[in-house]
Design a protein around this motif. Sequence first.
Motif, PDB file in Angstrom:
ATOM      1  N   ALA A  55       0.864  -1.175   0.000  1.00  0.00           N
ATOM      2  CA  ALA A  55       0.000   0.000   0.000  1.00  0.00           C
ATOM      3  C   ALA A  55       0.907   1.233   0.000  1.00  0.00           C
ATOM      4  N   PRO A  56       1.165   1.813  -1.165  1.00  0.00           N
ATOM      5  CA  PRO A  56       2.155   2.898  -1.278  1.00  0.00           C
ATOM      6  C   PRO A  56       1.943   4.067  -0.330  1.00  0.00           C
ATOM      7  N   ASP A  57       0.691   4.522  -0.184  1.00  0.00           N
ATOM      8  CA  ASP A  57       0.463   5.696   0.654  1.00  0.00           C
ATOM      9  C   ASP A  57       0.687   5.390   2.124  1.00  0.00           C
ATOM     10  N   ALA A  58       0.465   4.137   2.531  1.00  0.00           N
ATOM     11  CA  ALA A  58       0.771   3.730   3.901  1.00  0.00           C
ATOM     12  C   ALA A  58       2.276   3.568   4.075  1.00  0.00           C
ATOM     13  N   ALA A  59       2.943   3.018   3.053  1.00  0.00           N
ATOM     14  CA  ALA A  59       4.393   2.802   3.124  1.00  0.00           C
ATOM     15  C   ALA A  59       5.155   4.117   3.233  1.00  0.00           C
ATOM     16  N   LEU A  60       4.558   5.203   2.740  1.00  0.00           N
ATOM     17  CA  LEU A  60       5.224   6.506   2.833  1.00  0.00           C
ATOM     18  C   LEU A  60       5.493   6.901   4.284  1.00  0.00           C
ATOM     19  N   HIS A  61       4.659   6.411   5.209  1.00  0.00           N
ATOM     20  CA  HIS A  61       4.865   6.737   6.620  1.00  0.00           C
ATOM     21  C   HIS A  61       6.162   6.122   7.133  1.00  0.00           C
ATOM     22  N   THR A  62       6.411   4.870   6.739  1.00  0.00           N
ATOM     23  CA  THR A  62       7.667   4.230   7.136  1.00  0.00           C
ATOM     24  C   THR A  62       8.853   4.913   6.459  1.00  0.00           C
ATOM     25  N   GLU A  63       8.684   5.257   5.204  1.00  0.00           N
ATOM     26  CA  GLU A  63       9.729   5.972   4.459  1.00  0.00           C
ATOM     27  C   GLU A  63      10.097   7.269   5.165  1.00  0.00           C
ATOM     28  N   ARG A  64       9.078   8.039   5.557  1.00  0.00           N
ATOM     29  CA  ARG A  64       9.331   9.316   6.219  1.00  0.00           C
ATOM     30  C   ARG A  64       9.959   9.109   7.604  1.00  0.00           C
ATOM     31  N   SER A  65       9.491   8.098   8.333  1.00  0.00           N
ATOM     32  CA  SER A  65      10.019   7.840   9.677  1.00  0.00           C
ATOM     33  C   SER A  65      11.509   7.540   9.621  1.00  0.00           C
ATOM     34  N   MET A  66      11.916   6.718   8.639  1.00  0.00           N
ATOM     35  CA  MET A  66      13.337   6.410   8.509  1.00  0.00           C
ATOM     36  C   MET A  66      14.125   7.644   8.065  1.00  0.00           C
ATOM     37  N   ALA A  67      13.522   8.449   7.214  1.00  0.00           N
ATOM     38  CA  ALA A  67      14.217   9.621   6.684  1.00  0.00           C
ATOM     39  C   ALA A  67      14.588  10.612   7.786  1.00  0.00           C
ATOM     40  N   VAL A  68      13.711  10.792   8.774  1.00  0.00           N
ATOM     41  CA  VAL A  68      14.010  11.758   9.835  1.00  0.00           C
ATOM     42  C   VAL A  68      15.096  11.249  10.781  1.00  0.00           C
ATOM     43  N   LEU A  69      15.417   9.956  10.692  1.00  0.00           N
ATOM     44  CA  LEU A  69      16.446   9.374  11.565  1.00  0.00           C
ATOM     45  C   LEU A  69      17.818   9.312  10.901  1.00  0.00           C
ATOM     46  N   VAL A  70      17.866   9.620   9.623  1.00  0.00           N
ATOM     47  CA  VAL A  70      19.139   9.586   8.905  1.00  0.00           C
ATOM     48  C   VAL A  70      20.118  10.592   9.521  1.00  0.00           C
ATOM     49  N   GLY A  71      21.369  10.151   9.691  1.00  0.00           N
ATOM     50  CA  GLY A  71      22.394  11.037  10.225  1.00  0.00           C
ATOM     51  C   GLY A  71      22.411  11.121  11.726  1.00  0.00           C
ATOM     52  N   ARG A  72      21.652  10.261  12.426  1.00  0.00           N
ATOM     53  CA  ARG A  72      21.607  10.289  13.895  1.00  0.00           C
ATOM     54  C   ARG A  72      22.468   9.187  14.512  1.00  0.00           C
ATOM     55  N   GLY A  73      23.279   8.514  13.693  1.00  0.00           N
ATOM     56  CA  GLY A  73      24.163   7.489  14.214  1.00  0.00           C
ATOM     57  C   GLY A  73      23.554   6.106  14.278  1.00  0.00           C
ATOM     58  N   LEU A  74      22.325   5.933  13.802  1.00  0.00           N
ATOM     59  CA  LEU A  74      21.660   4.631  13.842  1.00  0.00           C
ATOM     60  C   LEU A  74      21.990   3.831  12.589  1.00  0.00           C
ATOM     61  N   SER A  75      21.992   2.512  12.740  1.00  0.00           N
ATOM     62  CA  SER A  75      22.172   1.641  11.581  1.00  0.00           C
ATOM     63  C   SER A  75      20.873   1.584  10.796  1.00  0.00           C
ATOM     64  N   TRP A  76      20.954   1.051   9.560  1.00  0.00           N
ATOM     65  CA  TRP A  76      19.735   0.907   8.766  1.00  0.00           C
ATOM     66  C   TRP A  76      18.735   0.008   9.483  1.00  0.00           C
ATOM     67  N   GLU A  77      19.234  -1.032  10.129  1.00  0.00           N
ATOM     68  CA  GLU A  77      18.332  -1.933  10.858  1.00  0.00           C
ATOM     69  C   GLU A  77      17.649  -1.198  12.005  1.00  0.00           C
TER      70      GLU A  77
END
Length: 343
Positions: free
Chosen positions: A222-244
């Motif tokens: 469900a693309p529009d629902a998946a965008l929420h996960t996409e955005r959640s990961m995007a705001v965490l980029v550069g905070r020292g967390l691994s992709w997992e």
Amino acid sequence: MTESGSPSERIAAELRRRIAAGELAPGARVPSTRRITQEWGVAMATATKVLNRLREEGLVRAVPGVGTVVAGKPAPAAARAREPRRAQQQVSEPASQPEVRPVAQPVGGRRVRVGGERDLTRERIVATAVRVADEEGLAALSMRRVATELGVATMSLYRHVPGKDELLRLMMDAVFREQPLPEPPASDWREGLETIARLQWRIYRRHPWLASTMSFTRPVPAPDAALHTERSMAVLVGRGLSWEEMAQTSVALAAFVCGLAVHFEREAQAEQDSGLSADEWMERVGDEDHARLMADSERFPMFDALNRGPEIDLSLEALFEFGMARMLDGVGLVIERRGGADG
């Protein structure tokens, strides 16, 4: 305020008027509790009281699989021929449904235009399915029910939607699309995750059936629902967390919100079945059970102490706010340990 002037009595009076005027004919569905809350802006408990009052007066009755309908014998055949198709099909739906011409049909006392098969589109099917689920719950939803609402043959739906599973996927995507993510994204990771969680909570509250269709072990595309996960990961980029860690944080937060939101539909169904709101149920039933539990202070010393203290808030809203804040606190500790605090 006197009972005659209460919101429930005013709404009941309006529905009595519609029934007396023939706007809601015998066998026609009356507004559900959810429709009443939306149309009049009242609480679910008030809407439940309205339908209970009309049932006590013998004006409406519950029909399994259909909902609450106007009581009384259907009009004679000649009169029924002049009535909208939808009003005629509320209680006994024919085995087959031939194509019909667009007609004006009653919905919650209002008349809306409904087209035939030539006007049928995937978007109309999905919108109708969402409305049925919003008003009566997921148990009332079926391909046949949607076809009845649209005034078309059931098989005509399959030219646009392969089946109910695909319909649910499209419904899921549609309700997430209703409330898009804010632009631009928040620069602060905590504000960004909190914004997403609150948006999901609002979507679940507006569509109580949605949470029970979500799966975090077998997710559907469900693309529009998946965008929420996409955005959640995007705001965490550069905070020292691994992709997992970024993926687990995003999914765990979404699963928390969804898991708590499941109770929206359960409470709506329980309220419909019992005729009691959560507060009314506690006053009549729950407090007695709670008192019996509290009587055993040796076995339940914490409950006994809790009962002796000030009243606490364990509502869904309070649990959401507390749980979300504590999850974000934990994420903040991980980010701090990784050396990726706000920046």
